[in-house]
Scaffold this motif. Sequence first.
Motif, PDB file in Angstrom:
ATOM      1  N   SER A  41       0.954  -1.046  -0.380  1.00 47.59           N
ATOM      2  CA  SER A  41       0.215  -0.200   0.014  1.00 47.59           C
ATOM      3  C   SER A  41       0.735   1.153  -0.111  1.00 47.59           C
ATOM      4  O   SER A  41       2.068   1.486   0.866  1.00 47.59           O
ATOM      5  CB  SER A  41      -0.934  -0.057   1.155  1.00 47.59           C
ATOM      6  OG  SER A  41      -1.804  -1.139   1.090  1.00 47.59           O
TER       7      SER A  41
ATOM      8  N   MET B  71      -3.986   1.891  -2.578  1.00 45.45           N
ATOM      9  CA  MET B  71      -4.139   0.597  -1.950  1.00 45.45           C
ATOM     10  C   MET B  71      -4.209  -0.152  -3.444  1.00 45.45           C
ATOM     11  O   MET B  71      -4.493  -0.282  -4.334  1.00 45.45           O
ATOM     12  CB  MET B  71      -5.609   0.130  -1.226  1.00 45.45           C
ATOM     13  CG  MET B  71      -5.227   0.834  -0.014  1.00 45.45           C
ATOM     14  SD  MET B  71      -6.573   0.174   1.378  1.00 45.45           S
ATOM     15  CE  MET B  71      -7.484   1.770   0.426  1.00 45.45           C
ATOM     16  N   GLU B 111     -12.660  -2.090   2.504  1.00 45.00           N
ATOM     17  CA  GLU B 111     -12.306  -1.493   3.984  1.00 45.00           C
ATOM     18  C   GLU B 111     -11.805  -2.494   5.168  1.00 45.00           C
ATOM     19  O   GLU B 111     -11.071  -2.821   6.256  1.00 45.00           O
ATOM     20  CB  GLU B 111     -14.074  -2.690   4.700  1.00 45.00           C
ATOM     21  CG  GLU B 111     -15.208  -1.298   4.727  1.00 45.00           C
ATOM     22  CD  GLU B 111     -15.856  -1.450   3.109  1.00 45.00           C
ATOM     23  OE1 GLU B 111     -15.478  -2.632   2.230  1.00 45.00           O
ATOM     24  OE2 GLU B 111     -16.103  -0.871   2.283  1.00 45.00           O
ATOM     25  N   ILE B 114      -7.661  -1.117   4.848  1.00 45.33           N
ATOM     26  CA  ILE B 114      -7.772   0.363   5.000  1.00 45.33           C
ATOM     27  C   ILE B 114      -7.711   0.038   6.841  1.00 45.33           C
ATOM     28  O   ILE B 114      -7.212   0.652   7.414  1.00 45.33           O
ATOM     29  CB  ILE B 114      -8.919   1.943   4.851  1.00 45.33           C
ATOM     30  CG1 ILE B 114      -8.262   2.403   5.167  1.00 45.33           C
ATOM     31  CG2 ILE B 114     -10.023   0.947   5.206  1.00 45.33           C
ATOM     32  CD1 ILE B 114      -7.174   3.359   3.748  1.00 45.33           C
ATOM     33  N   THR B 115      -8.645  -0.732   7.081  1.00 51.09           N
ATOM     34  CA  THR B 115      -8.640  -0.963   8.076  1.00 51.09           C
ATOM     35  C   THR B 115      -7.295  -1.921   8.670  1.00 51.09           C
ATOM     36  O   THR B 115      -6.546  -0.984   9.877  1.00 51.09           O
ATOM     37  CB  THR B 115      -9.535  -1.998   9.009  1.00 51.09           C
ATOM     38  OG1 THR B 115     -11.041  -1.375   8.543  1.00 51.09           O
ATOM     39  CG2 THR B 115      -9.729  -2.360  10.694  1.00 51.09           C
ATOM     40  N   ILE B 117      -4.186  -1.154   7.903  1.00 50.59           N
ATOM     41  CA  ILE B 117      -3.347   0.262   7.941  1.00 50.59           C
ATOM     42  C   ILE B 117      -3.793   0.597   9.018  1.00 50.59           C
ATOM     43  O   ILE B 117      -2.572   1.220  10.101  1.00 50.59           O
ATOM     44  CB  ILE B 117      -3.677   0.911   6.331  1.00 50.59           C
ATOM     45  CG1 ILE B 117      -3.108  -0.012   5.594  1.00 50.59           C
ATOM     46  CG2 ILE B 117      -2.370   2.694   7.168  1.00 50.59           C
ATOM     47  CD1 ILE B 117      -3.660   0.630   3.976  1.00 50.59           C
ATOM     48  N   PHE B 118      -5.252   0.513   9.052  1.00 47.10           N
ATOM     49  CA  PHE B 118      -5.234   1.717  10.698  1.00 47.10           C
ATOM     50  C   PHE B 118      -4.509   1.004  11.899  1.00 47.10           C
ATOM     51  O   PHE B 118      -3.860   1.805  12.448  1.00 47.10           O
ATOM     52  CB  PHE B 118      -6.799   2.339  10.304  1.00 47.10           C
ATOM     53  CG  PHE B 118      -7.641   2.859  11.437  1.00 47.10           C
ATOM     54  CD1 PHE B 118      -7.389   4.535  11.742  1.00 47.10           C
ATOM     55  CD2 PHE B 118      -7.676   2.863  13.583  1.00 47.10           C
ATOM     56  CE1 PHE B 118      -7.427   4.843  12.783  1.00 47.10           C
ATOM     57  CE2 PHE B 118      -7.673   3.464  13.976  1.00 47.10           C
ATOM     58  CZ  PHE B 118      -7.960   4.388  14.234  1.00 47.10           C
ATOM     59  N   LEU B 132      -9.128   8.536   4.962  1.00 53.21           N
ATOM     60  CA  LEU B 132      -8.406   8.294   4.144  1.00 53.21           C
ATOM     61  C   LEU B 132      -9.299   7.764   2.943  1.00 53.21           C
ATOM     62  O   LEU B 132      -9.956   7.077   2.616  1.00 53.21           O
ATOM     63  CB  LEU B 132      -6.924   6.977   4.513  1.00 53.21           C
ATOM     64  CG  LEU B 132      -6.389   7.667   5.739  1.00 53.21           C
ATOM     65  CD1 LEU B 132      -6.254   5.833   5.894  1.00 53.21           C
ATOM     66  CD2 LEU B 132      -5.406   8.414   5.384  1.00 53.21           C
ATOM     67  N   TYR B 133      -8.911   7.668   2.168  1.00 52.49           N
ATOM     68  CA  TYR B 133      -9.734   7.234   0.285  1.00 52.49           C
ATOM     69  C   TYR B 133      -8.320   7.212  -0.576  1.00 52.49           C
ATOM     70  O   TYR B 133      -7.231   7.748  -0.156  1.00 52.49           O
ATOM     71  CB  TYR B 133     -10.372   8.854  -0.357  1.00 52.49           C
ATOM     72  CG  TYR B 133      -9.854   9.761  -1.209  1.00 52.49           C
ATOM     73  CD1 TYR B 133      -9.083  10.579  -0.419  1.00 52.49           C
ATOM     74  CD2 TYR B 133      -9.995   9.751  -2.346  1.00 52.49           C
ATOM     75  CE1 TYR B 133      -7.943  11.970  -1.064  1.00 52.49           C
ATOM     76  CE2 TYR B 133      -8.869  10.810  -3.248  1.00 52.49           C
ATOM     77  CZ  TYR B 133      -8.863  11.756  -1.934  1.00 52.49           C
ATOM     78  OH  TYR B 133      -7.798  12.776  -3.405  1.00 52.49           O
ATOM     79  N   GLN B 134      -8.749   6.587  -1.624  1.00 48.33           N
ATOM     80  CA  GLN B 134      -8.139   6.283  -3.332  1.00 48.33           C
ATOM     81  C   GLN B 134      -9.013   6.527  -4.614  1.00 48.33           C
ATOM     82  O   GLN B 134     -10.070   6.573  -3.729  1.00 48.33           O
ATOM     83  CB  GLN B 134      -7.114   4.661  -2.728  1.00 48.33           C
ATOM     84  CG  GLN B 134      -8.484   3.728  -2.754  1.00 48.33           C
ATOM     85  CD  GLN B 134      -7.912   2.281  -2.945  1.00 48.33           C
ATOM     86  OE1 GLN B 134      -6.648   2.586  -3.007  1.00 48.33           O
ATOM     87  NE2 GLN B 134      -8.348   1.137  -2.527  1.00 48.33           N
ATOM     88  N   TYR B 161     -12.669   5.735   3.167  1.00 48.20           N
ATOM     89  CA  TYR B 161     -12.629   5.251   4.780  1.00 48.20           C
ATOM     90  C   TYR B 161     -12.809   6.378   5.627  1.00 48.20           C
ATOM     91  O   TYR B 161     -11.572   6.718   5.891  1.00 48.20           O
ATOM     92  CB  TYR B 161     -11.751   4.389   5.052  1.00 48.20           C
ATOM     93  CG  TYR B 161     -12.068   3.461   4.147  1.00 48.20           C
ATOM     94  CD1 TYR B 161     -13.175   2.122   3.804  1.00 48.20           C
ATOM     95  CD2 TYR B 161     -11.279   2.972   2.637  1.00 48.20           C
ATOM     96  CE1 TYR B 161     -12.957   1.610   2.431  1.00 48.20           C
ATOM     97  CE2 TYR B 161     -11.453   2.899   0.795  1.00 48.20           C
ATOM     98  CZ  TYR B 161     -12.891   1.607   1.238  1.00 48.20           C
ATOM     99  OH  TYR B 161     -12.883   0.613   0.787  1.00 48.20           O
ATOM    100  N   SER B 316     -17.621   4.093   4.827  1.00 47.49           N
ATOM    101  CA  SER B 316     -16.779   3.688   3.608  1.00 47.49           C
ATOM    102  C   SER B 316     -17.996   4.582   2.738  1.00 47.49           C
ATOM    103  O   SER B 316     -19.161   4.479   2.507  1.00 47.49           O
ATOM    104  CB  SER B 316     -16.856   2.370   3.060  1.00 47.49           C
ATOM    105  OG  SER B 316     -18.006   1.812   3.377  1.00 47.49           O
TER     106      SER B 316
END
Lengths: 447, 447
Positions: A41, B71, B111, B114-115, B117-118, B132-134, B161, B316
């Motif tokens: 990522s 991502m 989802e 990104i979760t 990563i968080f 955060l977005y992509q 998200y 999201s």
Amino acid sequence: MRLSRYFLPVLKETPAEAQIVSHRYMLRAGMIKQASAGIYSWLPLGYRVLRKIEDIIHDEQQRAGHIPLLMPTLQSADLWRESGRYEAYGEEMLRITDRHDRDMLYTPTAEELITDIFRANVSSYKDLPLTLYQIQWKFRDEIRPRFGVMRGREFYMKDGYNFDLTKEDALHAYNRHLVSYLRTYERMGLQAIPMRADSGPIGGDDTHEFLVLAETGESEVFYDSEITDLKFGDREIDYDSHEQCRAVLEEFTSRYARTDETHDEALFNQVPEERRRTARGIEVGQIFYFGTKYSEPMGATVSDGEGNQVPVHMGSHGIGVSRLLGAIIEASHDDKGIIWPEGVTPFHCGIVNLKSGDEAADAACDKIYAALRALGLDPLYDDTNDRAGAKFATMDLIGLPWRITVGPRGLKNGVVELTSRRTGESEELPPEEAVAKVAKIYGVAQG
Amino acid sequence: MRLSRYFLPVLKETPAEAQIVSHRYMLRAGMIKQASAGIYSWLPLGYRVLRKIEDIIHDEQQRAGHIPLLMPTLQSADLWRESGRYEAYGEEMLRITDRHDRDMLYTPTAEELITDIFRANVSSYKDLPLTLYQIQWKFRDEIRPRFGVMRGREFYMKDGYNFDLTKEDALHAYNRHLVSYLRTYERMGLQAIPMRADSGPIGGDDTHEFLVLAETGESEVFYDSEITDLKFGDREIDYDSHEQCRAVLEEFTSRYARTDETHDEALFNQVPEERRRTARGIEVGQIFYFGTKYSEPMGATVSDGEGNQVPVHMGSHGIGVSRLLGAIIEASHDDKGIIWPEGVTPFHCGIVNLKSGDEAADAACDKIYAALRALGLDPLYDDTNDRAGAKFATMDLIGLPWRITVGPRGLKNGVVELTSRRTGESEELPPEEAVAKVAKIYGVAQG
């Protein structure tokens, strides 16, 4: 961007899995996070640099008259059977079966698909010359992905394809790509040396790789030291001129420069001994002329204006976009972190508030931040409550080329500090002069 | 861009496989070419529009304080097993096995990732709120892909998200997304109506879809006609203000507007009869609040400042980027072709040379072309030898909102013709005034 509102997850510890400096710093600076083996990522800071690099490539490609399009990541296997590459390509091709049991693949390159687009739409020499390119995600199922984005599985690549009536025109396209690549790399602060290369599985008659010298390079390289004195610089070029492009090719390829794959000891020994160099290099691009290798089997022909249908002469030309981040860091860092060249830095300048909460310091930072943004620059303003040492360490790690440091003590004397990340040199000057100096470095005009 | 140097393969015939107008026009205008079922190459003209749409989304997302990252398209199945969705997701998920027999998938949404990563990087409420977005390619293995890019398999999507400490903060993020989406669609020349929606496989407590009214829409919609009078316009908004964002949500969602999925006849009948409308709509976006659905099973918690670890509240929010091209065309075309809204047009203006080769006409066109480019605008100059009728037909088909027509006869009187694609109205005026008028339409300043 205010750091308090950004997402910059820097790591204090060096991740154990990272063997080379670019991988370590990209992880530590919160630029990337591994999602699975060889797949990353791009966290916000890394994504910013990726976009900067992408923008430079688009700009230089279009300057050379090349036309952007975008092909899908997944392709049907049928086209690859037509060219004979579906079976020939090894296990690095990721083969996929969809719900209807159709054979598909995640594209590692796009000669077949672009040739299909060409043959469906172009039938006359009058529509040539034509060069189409894309910047798109590719996949190569490496058996042992390593070195972070340098040898990942999902990677971002610029791939361009020229279509020409004659071999001579196609060689001009080849030369034109060489020139545009030299410009592209120089704008990123890189010296990338064109070296005669093997053609590998794509096949080709004429091919050069572009290598960046770095200790961690995968290839051993042998070259005449005179080549590192060459610079394309800001000279004018007419991309339509065969002569001008050929002259640049000759200038940049007439001295000995080869990788271990094509190295010729006898030839190398003709270079005066004091100029013979061996080093290691990272491949960041490659240009190919391969003639009618795809156009002939796939029937990509045009009328030549004399009553004949002839297969077009083609070449393909690639730049490893995601890998470039690693290459730039390998070529430009110190033991504190990354040192971004101005052309690709994620933020133009850092602003460090030595005492967040101090009224004068906050006001001065806000003013500098606003002034830089009004000039169209992107500063990263560390407005957090961290102590000064931590703020400096983060700025050094993420490698912004310039830092403005603002503290109550300096402000009493009417000054802030402007520091070069590369040299470490600082100077004290009034805030507005610091802004003016940063503006000048980036070539933006003050109102 | 000079057409003689561009790649614009327009088709004379209407492709048989295209059932709806946007698909037909995208094929005929040389915007896309099918690569395999439900998978398209974006030819240069289509790619330009795709980038314009992407740029608007980035701009509006960042205005709202959301942070871009990227991502990968391929993910490991492991994370999806953690959330329980690997098995739950049906055959539309494209499952892949790599050379080491590891289960992977082409991501339909992110989802889980990104979760992950968080949770790896954020541990304190102090780092919230965070969105955060992509904008990235996704895949959904539709059993019967159709309608071109409207229901393709490989599609381009913005997915964002939000991570918040409390439900209240997360609902503010929801409202903030609603506002930013309204602005986004309006800049593309679209009216997209937020309608209460079902949550589908992503799951959620609160969700709205954005629908563009168009005859070919997949959903039947029911609404109070007052809703189509609402416009966000150029009002100022403070995205940090809960009150301001909530007020916009209330303004845009208090009138009845639902798709067939959530339609409630009894509620609808409370709308005065003369304001009740039924129509068809195309979904171009959706926002969700789903609370702790992913953060709880995946352990995405933060300290709340009072000694507790609490799971974050998430949502999201998606925009169908590639599908938007189809939606815009469905909403804006006539029987001659596409009519691009100014905000997304691939070229700002067409220039038609009625007599290429005529010295005066060529010189006037060159001058207009150079003047528009000097203003930072992208004109498409048809400098080919085609006859005038063919040039007009192409310009109408590809839908540039403005056309400057230059011919020897007009030039004798010192005028060219400026034509609106939408109204068909033309006016004769001196070349420099035509340039000034186009500049004014696009809000660029003349030097």
